[in-house]
Structures are given as C-alpha cells and as structure tokens.
Design an enzyme around this catalytic site. Structure first.
Site, mmCIF file in Angstrom:
data_model
loop_
_atom_site.group_PDB
_atom_site.id
_atom_site.type_symbol
_atom_site.label_atom_id
_atom_site.label_comp_id
_atom_site.label_asym_id
_atom_site.label_seq_id
_atom_site.Cartn_x
_atom_site.Cartn_y
_atom_site.Cartn_z
ATOM 1 N N ARG A 69 39.015 126.548 122.101
ATOM 2 C CA ARG A 69 39.374 125.232 122.630
ATOM 3 C C ARG A 69 40.711 125.245 123.348
ATOM 4 O O ARG A 69 40.869 124.622 124.411
ATOM 5 C CB ARG A 69 39.363 124.203 121.497
ATOM 6 N N LYS A 81 56.211 114.692 138.586
ATOM 7 C CA LYS A 81 55.301 113.875 137.772
ATOM 8 C C LYS A 81 54.267 114.787 137.106
ATOM 9 O O LYS A 81 53.085 114.776 137.430
ATOM 10 C CB LYS A 81 54.646 112.804 138.640
ATOM 11 N N LYS A 102 67.967 109.669 145.661
ATOM 12 C CA LYS A 102 66.963 108.625 145.824
ATOM 13 C C LYS A 102 67.648 107.266 145.937
ATOM 14 O O LYS A 102 68.882 107.161 145.886
ATOM 15 C CB LYS A 102 65.962 108.680 144.681
ATOM 16 N N GLU A 124 66.431 110.400 150.245
ATOM 17 C CA GLU A 124 65.304 109.501 150.502
ATOM 18 C C GLU A 124 65.726 108.357 151.419
ATOM 19 O O GLU A 124 66.794 107.760 151.236
ATOM 20 C CB GLU A 124 64.804 108.933 149.170
ATOM 21 N N ASP A 126 60.019 107.845 152.837
ATOM 22 C CA ASP A 126 59.271 107.195 151.767
ATOM 23 C C ASP A 126 58.436 106.029 152.271
ATOM 24 O O ASP A 126 58.952 105.083 152.888
ATOM 25 C CB ASP A 126 60.237 106.708 150.686
#
Length: 292
Positions: free
Chosen positions: A112, A147, A179, A209, A231
């Site tokens: 598994r 992510k 960012k 960004e 973005d």
C-alpha cells in the site's frame, strides 16, 4: 541577436536515497502502527514466496518508482525489485512498472505504501505532461509552485519534472519572490526591490509580483528584478507586458492557468506558466499490484 536562455527541463536524475528514506520510512511506520501487518501475519504462512507486478491500470506518466522500490527494500532488503519503466515514461494501461519477488509477507506489507507514493506522484507527472503538451508549440515552460503536500515537496516537484515541467523555486530559501503583501508591508515596489537586492547574494535571483502594467513599469524603472510574476493578467495584457520587459527579465504568468487557458497564455510570449494545480489538484493515477 542572441537567443533567450531556454527554461526547458533538463534530463531527470533520480533523487538521492538519503532524501527519500525518511519520508518512506515514516509512511511505513504509520501503516504498520503498533502491531505490524496483522492480516498478512495471520493468513500467509512464513516462508511463502511470491512474484508480483506493479502495473498501470490507466494510461499516464510514471513517477515515484524509486520511492516505491524503496518501500519494498525497507520492509525487506531480501526482496528482488526490478524496474520495468522509469520516471517520466509515458505508459499505457496494463503496462508493467515494477516486478517484485521474494517473501509474500514482505510484498503485501509494503504494497500500500508503494502504491500510494507511485500513484500520487504518477498523477502529478501525468497532469504536468498534459500541461506541457498543451504549450509545446510555444517556447514557454509550465512550472509548479509551493502548493505541495506538506513533507512531500521534493517528491512532488520531482514528479513535475518527470512530467516535463519546470522546477521553479523549492522553498522560501532558494530565491526571493516579492509578492503583494511584501510590497504592502515594505512600503512599495521600489523599496522592496532595493532591500531585496541588497540582501541577496550574487547567486540568488529576485522575482517580483505585479498585477498591472503600471506596476510592471515601476519595476522596470526601479531595476533589480530578475523575473516578473505577471499575476492574473488577460492574454492581451500579458502580450503587452512581454513587450515591455523586452527580454530584460524572465516573464512568468501566474493565476488562472488551466489546461483550457494555458495555450493562449503561452502564446503571448511568456517564459513560464506557473500553477499550483500541478501538485494540489492532480488526480492519483490508478496503479495496482497483482500476484502472478
């Protein structure tokens, strides 16, 4: 005029065992719990030998095969595990990926965990290949983001590369990515870039960004950015942004990147398309382990 540096992925080298072993060992310990594989111990006589094949039950791109092999090896170093495919291979439904022989108990105990890793990582590679194929008529490369599943980043990023995607940054420590919240807290684009460039060593890249062409103009005027993250811009705006950059920085499109939108975004001339979907939304590739 020199051609721009290609950001296309290079041939894939396997991750070192020292990176894989702690993750695989932890997964095995989670599955074994406090008493081990009680089902196998109860039903399979000691000394029983078996042969098994890990196969793809649907078409896709293989990844995580070294991780699956390690799961078998950690449970029982005496198992023989033969690779029938390599990470990055396109495989058809029914294709053999690994052949395992030895103790039936050991094979069943590792099954598994081996399937969980290989199925998950092959799913990431398969989705990445679909994105890479969608933009193959352009010079753009598709890349993952941060992510990723906690503690599986190195494995998932490796699977993205197996699927033909780019590496991007791996964590908070290998590149500076300014960012919108950094800009707001710092006091503006110019201040953020100045502080970043003063902090970065000669080996560290700086990306920033921007949401608008006006912000991009401010970035270009301030200088100091190696890459601009464009973005959530529409394709026509991205095309203008690429023209403004004029090869002075890497142009990365992010936000709203899907399989449906990727071709039009790539056709604007950007260098990179980044999307978290490669890792956070990839379906598991259906794999199975069958005794023969």
């Amino acid at each position: 005029m020199t051609e721009p540096l290609s950001l296309a992925p290079l041939p894939l080298a396997p991750l070192p065992r020292v990176m894989l072993e702690p993750v695989v060992r932890a997964a095995l310990l989670e599955d074994l719990g406090r008493a081990g594989d009680v089902t196998t111990d109860a039903t399979i006589p000691e000394g029983t030998r078996a042969e098994a094949l890990l196969v793809a039950r649907e078409a896709g791109v293989a990844a995580g095969l070294d991780v699956a092999r390690l799961a078998f090896a950690l449970v029982d170093p005496g198992l023989s595990v033969e690779a029938c495919a390599a990470d990055g291979d396109r495989v058809a439904a029914g294709a053999r990926l690994l052949a395992v022989s030895g103790s039936a108990r050991s094979i069943l105990t590792a099954e598994r965990v081996a399937l969980n890793f290989a199925g998950r990582l092959s799913g990431v590679a398969t989705l990445t290949r679909r994105f890479a194929d969608a933009v193959a008529h352009t010079r753009a490369t598709v890349a993952a983001t941060r992510k990723t599943t906690p503690l599986l980043r190195a494995l998932e990023k490796h699977a993205v590369r197996a699927g033909g995607g780019g590496a991007h940054r791996y964590g908070l420590d290998d590149a500076i990515l300014i960012k919108d919240n950094h800009i707001a807290a710092c006091g503006g684009i110019e201040a953020a870039l100045a502080r970043a460039r003063a902090y970065a060593g000669h080996m560290m890249k700086v990306e920033i960004e921007v949401d608008t062409l006006e912000q991009l103009a401010e970035v270009l005027a301030a200088g100091g950015a190696d890459a601009a993250l464009l973005d959530n811009m529409a394709p026509e705006t991205l095309r203008e942004a690429v023209a403004m950059i004029g090869g002075r920085a890497v142009a990365e499109a992010s936000g709203g990147v899907t399989l449906a939108t990727a071709p039009a975004i790539a056709e604007t001339g950007v260098d990179l398309l980044s999307t978290g979907a490669l890792t956070h939304s990839a379906p598991v590739l259906d794999l199975g382990l069958d005794f023969v």
